[in-house]
Write a protein that holds these residues in place. Sequence first.
Motif, short mmCIF file in Angstrom:
data_model
loop_
_atom_site.label_atom_id
_atom_site.label_comp_id
_atom_site.label_asym_id
_atom_site.label_seq_id
_atom_site.Cartn_x
_atom_site.Cartn_y
_atom_site.Cartn_z
N ALA A 39 0.82 -1.21 0.00
CA ALA A 39 0.00 0.00 0.00
C ALA A 39 0.86 1.26 0.00
O ALA A 39 0.56 2.22 -0.72
CB ALA A 39 -0.93 -0.01 1.21
N SER A 40 1.92 1.27 0.79
CA SER A 40 2.78 2.45 0.82
C SER A 40 3.54 2.64 -0.49
O SER A 40 3.75 3.78 -0.93
CB SER A 40 3.77 2.35 2.00
OG SER A 40 4.55 1.17 1.89
N VAL A 89 -6.94 4.05 13.17
CA VAL A 89 -6.30 4.68 12.01
C VAL A 89 -4.80 4.40 11.96
O VAL A 89 -4.11 4.94 11.08
CB VAL A 89 -6.54 6.21 12.02
CG1 VAL A 89 -8.02 6.51 12.01
CG2 VAL A 89 -5.87 6.87 13.23
N TYR A 93 -3.57 3.14 8.54
CA TYR A 93 -3.62 4.16 7.49
C TYR A 93 -2.51 5.20 7.69
O TYR A 93 -1.89 5.64 6.72
CB TYR A 93 -4.99 4.83 7.48
CG TYR A 93 -6.13 3.88 7.27
CD1 TYR A 93 -6.44 3.40 6.01
CD2 TYR A 93 -6.91 3.45 8.34
CE1 TYR A 93 -7.49 2.52 5.81
CE2 TYR A 93 -7.96 2.56 8.15
CZ TYR A 93 -8.25 2.10 6.88
OH TYR A 93 -9.28 1.23 6.69
N VAL A 115 0.80 3.63 6.57
CA VAL A 115 0.93 3.61 5.12
C VAL A 115 1.24 4.99 4.58
O VAL A 115 2.12 5.16 3.72
CB VAL A 115 -0.37 3.05 4.47
CG1 VAL A 115 -0.36 3.26 2.97
CG2 VAL A 115 -0.53 1.58 4.80
N PHE A 116 0.54 6.00 5.08
CA PHE A 116 0.78 7.38 4.63
C PHE A 116 2.19 7.83 4.99
O PHE A 116 2.88 8.46 4.17
CB PHE A 116 -0.24 8.32 5.26
CG PHE A 116 -0.04 9.77 4.89
CD1 PHE A 116 -0.47 10.24 3.66
CD2 PHE A 116 0.58 10.63 5.76
CE1 PHE A 116 -0.28 11.57 3.31
CE2 PHE A 116 0.78 11.97 5.42
CZ PHE A 116 0.34 12.44 4.18
#
Length: 309
Positions: A106-107, A168, A171, A174-175
Amino acid sequence: MPDLRLSARLRAAADSDLWYSFRTSPVTIVSALTTLVLVAAALAAPVIAPHNPFDLASLNIMNAGLPPVWDAGGEAAFPLGTDDQGRDVLSAILYGARISLLVGFASVVFSVVLGVGLGLVSGYVGGRVDAVIMRIADVQLSFPAILIALLIDGVARGLLPHDMHGEVALYVLVFAIGISGWVQYARTVRGAAMVESRKEYVQAARIIGIGPMTILWRHILPNVMGPVLVIATIHLAIAIITEATLSFLGVGVPPTTPSLGTLIRIGNDYLFSGEWWITIFPGIVLVLLVLSVNLLGDWLRDALNPKLR
């Protein structure tokens, strides 16, 4: 007709230089098989794992600290032993690898989309837009990726309510990893886009009235994806290592859904007390996964480089 076209494509792929390079490299074949086995095992964890390590109702504290099955005191129900909570280490590794791979993929996707997009705009538009994007990239390059990820994770934890951290965390992770890796893609694509934008086919597309977005998407982007694919393959290994490092430091995914890095951190507390298997086996899986992906990236870089053919 479709069958004939498919057969022709398969024959062309079998005769390609890329396939020849792959099948004549034993190291690459072993790396590909290792990566395939690890990824398949992680994806099939709910099916092949002996236990569900995150089902609290199935855990028994009396099983805590059991050694591997071949050691004295080991049980066949727990092939690689158990941790301090009685969780099966093999099952925890399979489930933990899913988290590590999910965060890594995802990253990398996030970094590719952001970096390629900014690189295309920077190389095609030029001028002040190019200067601003590249100065931001230069500033980011002056800081280690792990430091940027830690900073973003810390800011997110400070801004969000405490009861939302667990929801979170994935998420944010990943961000944080994705935003720390876009620069490589942007700089590579920018250089390639600057070269491609000066070629005759792009000039011809401009003359006949094709818009900039169409030129970037249909003409320039396909010609810069080779280097991007190589960088993405190597970046996947870096992203997995970064996630493991953050989780080892306690700022990654929550303990309720541990990744390989979290398992290593948990086992590290018991390493010198003799329960070595809690951290050693997740560490071995992490090394095998990162090493095999890195070797695939090295092969792909050499195979796609026409100067090395």
